[in-house]
Design an enzyme around this catalytic site. Structure first.
Site, PDB file in Angstrom:
ATOM      1  N   GLY A   1      31.862  28.178  24.979  1.00 29.97           N
ATOM      2  CA  GLY A   1      32.269  28.642  23.653  1.00 29.97           C
ATOM      3  C   GLY A   1      32.538  27.513  22.662  1.00 29.97           C
ATOM      4  O   GLY A   1      33.010  27.751  21.559  1.00 29.97           O
TER       5      GLY A   1
ATOM      6  N   ALA B   1      39.952  44.166   5.108  1.00 29.21           N
ATOM      7  CA  ALA B   1      38.617  44.731   5.350  1.00 29.21           C
ATOM      8  C   ALA B   1      37.973  44.039   6.543  1.00 29.21           C
ATOM      9  O   ALA B   1      38.029  42.805   6.660  1.00 29.21           O
ATOM     10  CB  ALA B   1      37.737  44.547   4.112  1.00 29.21           C
TER      11      ALA B   1
ATOM     12  N   LYS C   1      31.110  19.607   4.947  1.00 29.35           N
ATOM     13  CA  LYS C   1      32.517  19.183   4.856  1.00 29.35           C
ATOM     14  C   LYS C   1      32.641  17.864   4.087  1.00 29.35           C
ATOM     15  O   LYS C   1      33.577  17.670   3.308  1.00 29.35           O
ATOM     16  CB  LYS C   1      33.099  19.054   6.266  1.00 29.35           C
ATOM     17  CG  LYS C   1      33.207  20.401   6.980  1.00 29.35           C
ATOM     18  CD  LYS C   1      33.469  20.232   8.457  1.00 29.35           C
ATOM     19  CE  LYS C   1      33.634  21.575   9.162  1.00 29.35           C
ATOM     20  NZ  LYS C   1      33.628  21.446  10.621  1.00 29.35           N
TER      21      LYS C   1
ATOM     22  N   LYS D   1      33.521  26.743   4.585  1.00 31.72           N
ATOM     23  CA  LYS D   1      33.064  25.448   4.032  1.00 31.72           C
ATOM     24  C   LYS D   1      31.712  25.560   3.353  1.00 31.72           C
ATOM     25  O   LYS D   1      31.444  24.892   2.366  1.00 31.72           O
ATOM     26  CB  LYS D   1      33.013  24.375   5.115  1.00 31.72           C
ATOM     27  CG  LYS D   1      31.869  24.546   6.115  1.00 31.72           C
ATOM     28  CD  LYS D   1      32.317  24.393   7.523  1.00 31.72           C
ATOM     29  CE  LYS D   1      31.623  25.405   8.380  1.00 31.72           C
ATOM     30  NZ  LYS D   1      32.345  25.804   9.539  1.00 31.72           N
TER      31      LYS D   1
ATOM     32  N   ILE E   1      44.151  19.970  10.189  1.00 32.03           N
ATOM     33  CA  ILE E   1      44.555  18.686   9.585  1.00 32.03           C
ATOM     34  C   ILE E   1      44.644  18.878   8.071  1.00 32.03           C
ATOM     35  O   ILE E   1      43.667  19.292   7.450  1.00 32.03           O
ATOM     36  CB  ILE E   1      43.522  17.569   9.889  1.00 32.03           C
ATOM     37  CG1 ILE E   1      43.294  17.425  11.393  1.00 32.03           C
ATOM     38  CG2 ILE E   1      43.958  16.254   9.267  1.00 32.03           C
ATOM     39  CD1 ILE E   1      42.161  16.466  11.762  1.00 32.03           C
TER      40      ILE E   1
ATOM     41  N   GLY F   1      39.986  21.978  10.068  1.00 27.83           N
ATOM     42  CA  GLY F   1      40.931  22.961  10.609  1.00 27.83           C
ATOM     43  C   GLY F   1      42.373  22.690  10.252  1.00 27.83           C
ATOM     44  O   GLY F   1      42.772  22.789   9.094  1.00 27.83           O
TER      45      GLY F   1
HETATM   46  N1  LIG Z   1      37.244  29.865  14.320  1.00 26.12           N
HETATM   47  C1  LIG Z   1      37.555  28.644  13.897  1.00 26.12           C
HETATM   48  O1  LIG Z   1      38.063  27.811  14.652  1.00 26.12           O
HETATM   49  C2  LIG Z   1      37.288  28.263  12.469  1.00 26.12           C
HETATM   50  C3  LIG Z   1      37.632  26.963  12.038  1.00 26.12           C
HETATM   51  C4  LIG Z   1      37.437  26.598  10.697  1.00 26.12           C
HETATM   52  C5  LIG Z   1      36.886  27.510   9.835  1.00 26.12           C
HETATM   53  N2  LIG Z   1      36.519  28.756  10.294  1.00 26.12           N
HETATM   54  C6  LIG Z   1      35.941  29.665   9.335  1.00 26.12           C
HETATM   55  O2  LIG Z   1      36.778  30.814   9.230  1.00 26.12           O
HETATM   56  C7  LIG Z   1      35.994  31.959   8.952  1.00 26.12           C
HETATM   57  C8  LIG Z   1      36.305  33.037   9.980  1.00 26.12           C
HETATM   58  O3  LIG Z   1      35.989  32.554  11.267  1.00 26.12           O
HETATM   59  P1  LIG Z   1      36.428  33.329  12.605  1.00 26.12           P
HETATM   60  O4  LIG Z   1      36.197  32.390  13.714  1.00 26.12           O
HETATM   61  O5  LIG Z   1      37.762  33.924  12.411  1.00 26.12           O
HETATM   62  O6  LIG Z   1      35.319  34.480  12.643  1.00 26.12           O
HETATM   63  P2  LIG Z   1      35.291  35.778  13.575  1.00 26.12           P
HETATM   64  O7  LIG Z   1      36.261  35.664  14.701  1.00 26.12           O
HETATM   65  O8  LIG Z   1      33.863  36.055  13.874  1.00 26.12           O
HETATM   66  O9  LIG Z   1      35.833  36.932  12.606  1.00 26.12           O
HETATM   67  C9  LIG Z   1      35.103  37.373  11.502  1.00 26.12           C
HETATM   68  C10 LIG Z   1      35.826  38.542  10.886  1.00 26.12           C
HETATM   69  O10 LIG Z   1      35.111  38.922   9.718  1.00 26.12           O
HETATM   70  C11 LIG Z   1      34.842  40.327   9.767  1.00 26.12           C
HETATM   71  N3  LIG Z   1      33.548  40.555   9.115  1.00 26.12           N
HETATM   72  C12 LIG Z   1      32.360  39.991   9.393  1.00 26.12           C
HETATM   73  N4  LIG Z   1      31.406  40.479   8.584  1.00 26.12           N
HETATM   74  C13 LIG Z   1      32.011  41.380   7.778  1.00 26.12           C
HETATM   75  C14 LIG Z   1      31.568  42.246   6.750  1.00 26.12           C
HETATM   76  N5  LIG Z   1      30.273  42.274   6.389  1.00 26.12           N
HETATM   77  N6  LIG Z   1      32.471  43.032   6.133  1.00 26.12           N
HETATM   78  C15 LIG Z   1      33.787  43.016   6.511  1.00 26.12           C
HETATM   79  N7  LIG Z   1      34.268  42.222   7.488  1.00 26.12           N
HETATM   80  C16 LIG Z   1      33.390  41.426   8.104  1.00 26.12           C
HETATM   81  C17 LIG Z   1      34.797  40.690  11.239  1.00 26.12           C
HETATM   82  O11 LIG Z   1      35.055  42.073  11.396  1.00 26.12           O
HETATM   83  P3  LIG Z   1      35.172  42.731  12.865  1.00 26.12           P
HETATM   84  O12 LIG Z   1      36.422  42.174  13.477  1.00 26.12           O
HETATM   85  O13 LIG Z   1      35.301  44.216  12.615  1.00 26.12           O
HETATM   86  O14 LIG Z   1      33.938  42.346  13.604  1.00 26.12           O
HETATM   87  C18 LIG Z   1      35.896  39.788  11.788  1.00 26.12           C
HETATM   88  O15 LIG Z   1      37.152  40.413  11.665  1.00 26.12           O
HETATM   89  C19 LIG Z   1      34.543  31.475   8.917  1.00 26.12           C
HETATM   90  O16 LIG Z   1      34.174  31.177   7.602  1.00 26.12           O
HETATM   91  C20 LIG Z   1      34.590  30.219   9.749  1.00 26.12           C
HETATM   92  O17 LIG Z   1      33.566  29.298   9.410  1.00 26.12           O
HETATM   93  C21 LIG Z   1      36.719  29.144  11.579  1.00 26.12           C
END
Ligand SMILES: NC(=O)c1ccc[n+]([C@@H]2O[C@H](COP(=O)([O-])OP(=O)(O)OC[C@H]3O[C@@H](n4cnc5c(N)ncnc54)[C@H](OP(=O)(O)O)[C@@H]3O)[C@@H](O)[C@H]2O)c1
Length: 432
Positions: free
Chosen positions: A187, A44, A205, A105, A136, A134
């Site tokens: 970024g 989704a 965390k 988290k 680790i 991440g």
């Molecule tokens: N990025 C990192 O380095 C990192 C590191 C550690 C933890 N995290 C955690 O991992 C999670 C994801 O992060 P990310 O960086 O991958 O985020 P992201 O690139 O912004 O991707 C979010 C995804 O969730 C989908 N989404 C958002 N709202 C939604 C909704 N209401 N219904 C259905 N789908 C929805 C988006 O859909 P669309 O693609 O259609 O917009 C997208 O595919 C977060 O909790 C973040 O804190 C990320």
């Protein structure tokens, strides 16, 4: 593939795409574990029409999360959105008898206790390796590799954004506002950087790690938290002159009144391991009763490192299923042995104090008297007469270990002195 594990994903963004790529590429180490076979049955997202970097079978990507939660062929829900309803989705998935893997988290730190209870009651797992540091494997290390230890202390650089900013400030590349603007442009920092720079992200965390390491039940709200917003280049210059580097640390340690847990800027000796964790890297130093000191370091975020942690949880789930094992969630339930977070006021800490004082005789004596009244002893004093600006000079005092409560009272009294201009800047010091 009939006994493959049915995966339902919520979110196919940065981390979700990385997880799908890893599952589709299945590196050799994963292929050798033949039972770890996964079938991505439903994903989704917000916008199913968006072009993705991965190819999935027709009809798999949908725009409605409920379709993932309701799909009987989905055994494990992988939540990778960071969206506001994530807590409700995770809870609903667990209640429907599906195991959950998440990188969120905030949800684990705030609602972990309730969600672990639901998972236990339903006989499913809730895995969250990617939620802290991440790539680790710190959660798996604390839960499994170090299980024979009583953890004595934990010091972490758990937020890549602030470590990146402090690293650049330490290299003399600018002051806080310009480095923050750069970090946003590149970024490394969110458009709203509050959660990172205020220390709140690191506190979430730390709450997760403390639950595993010390069986604490509190949330980030119970952890003393101070961010890097007030760190100035002059703090960094004085730190360097004294042989220290400033880092945002998350600290938890066993203390007589409970578990001392705090997040704030810290001066670390320049040659210490954590002082040499640069840019967006993360690190966690753990002192265990049997292993002694161990330092885990690596990428704390990013597409593939975070996806690596997500997939490691999936493989562990698959192995448990294959072995017919019960869930692993029981060790997350904190019962009679629950520990509480101790107030920072009882912590014994060394302090760096910086202030602008009138260039007059007797100033140091007045300040020393206030510190002495609070039983705080001075280790060294640094005064720079040549930096005279507007009739005031910078004065730096480093103390021996003192109680936080006493130090706060001393700071209040010093702030009230007419000869001190603009108040005291305080940075805590650690030997780590
Ligand atoms: N990025 C990192 O380095 C990192 C590191 C550690 C933890 N995290 C955690 O991992 C999670 C994801 O992060 P990310 O960086 O991958 O985020 P992201 O690139 O912004 O991707 C979010 C995804 O969730 C989908 N989404 C958002 N709202 C939604 C909704 N209401 N219904 C259905 N789908 C929805 C988006 O859909 P669309 O693609 O259609 O917009 C997208 O595919 C977060 O909790 C973040 O804190 C990320």
């Amino acid at each position: 593939m009939s006994d493959a594990i049915g995966i339902g994903m919520i979110g196919l963004g940065t981390v979700g795409t990385g997880a799908v790529q890893l599952l589709q590429d299945a590196p050799a180490a994963m292929r050798r574990r033949r039972h770890a076979e996964f079938d991505i049955r439903r994903v989704a997202v917000r916008d199913p029409a968006k072009v993705r970097d991965v190819t999935l079978a027709d009809g798999v990507v949908v725009g409605d999360v409920q379709q993932v939660l309701d799909d009987p062929s989905v055994q494990v829900v992988v939540e990778l959105t960071g969206a506001a309803p994530a807590y409700e989705w995770i809870r609903a998935a667990l209640q429907a008898g599906k195991s959950v893997v998440t990188a969120n988290k905030a949800v684990i730190a705030l609602h972990g206790a309730e969600l672990f209870d639901i998972a236990l009651a339903k006989g499913v797992d809730l895995m969250f390796e990617a939620s802290v540091a991440g790539g680790i494997p710190i959660i798996r290390s604390l839960r499994n590799g170090l299980v024979a230890n009583r953890v004595e202390s934990l010091h972490g650089i758990l937020n890549g954004t602030t470590n990146y900013m402090l690293t650049r400030m330490t290299r003399g590349e600018g002051d806080y506002p310009e480095i923050l603007a750069d970090a946003q442009a590149e970024g490394y920092a969110e458009p709203d950087p509050t959660a990172d720079v205020s220390g709140a992200d690191a506190a979430s965390k730390l709450a997760i790690l403390s639950r595993i390491a010390f069986q604490t039940t509190g949330t980030a709200a119970d952890i003393y938290c101070e961010g890097i917003e007030r760190i100035e280049s002059s703090d960094i210059d004085f730190a360097r002159e004294l042989g220290y580097t400033i880092k945002l640390l998350a600290i938890a340690r066993l203390a007589p009144g409970g578990v001392e847990a705090r997040v704030h800027p810290v001066m670390l000796p320049q040659d210490s391991q954590l002082a040499n964790i640069h840019a967006e890297q993360n690190a966690i130093k753990v002192v265990g009763s049997a292993v002694g000191t161990q330092v885990f370091t690596g990428a704390g975020a990013g597409k593939m490192p975070t996806a690596s942690a997500v997939v490691s949880d999936l493989v562990e789930l698959a192995e448990r299923k294959r072995a017919g094992a019960t869930t692993s969630i029981g060790d997350m339930i904190v019962g009679d042995e629950a520990a509480r977070f101790a107030s920072i006021e009882d912590a014994e800490i060394r302090y760096f104090l910086r202030m602008q004082v009138a260039d007059q005789p007797g100033v140091l004596e007045q300040i020393a008297r206030i510190l002495s009244a609070q039983h705080i002893s001075i280790a060294s004093v640094l005064q720079k007469e040549r930096d005279l600006q507007g009739g005031t000079v910078p004065l730096v005092i480093v103390t021996h270990e003192a109680r936080e409560r006493a130090m706060q009272q001393a700071v209040q009294a010093i702030d009230a002195l007419p000869l001190v201009d603009g108040g005291v800047r305080l940075i805590r010091m650690e030997a780590a």
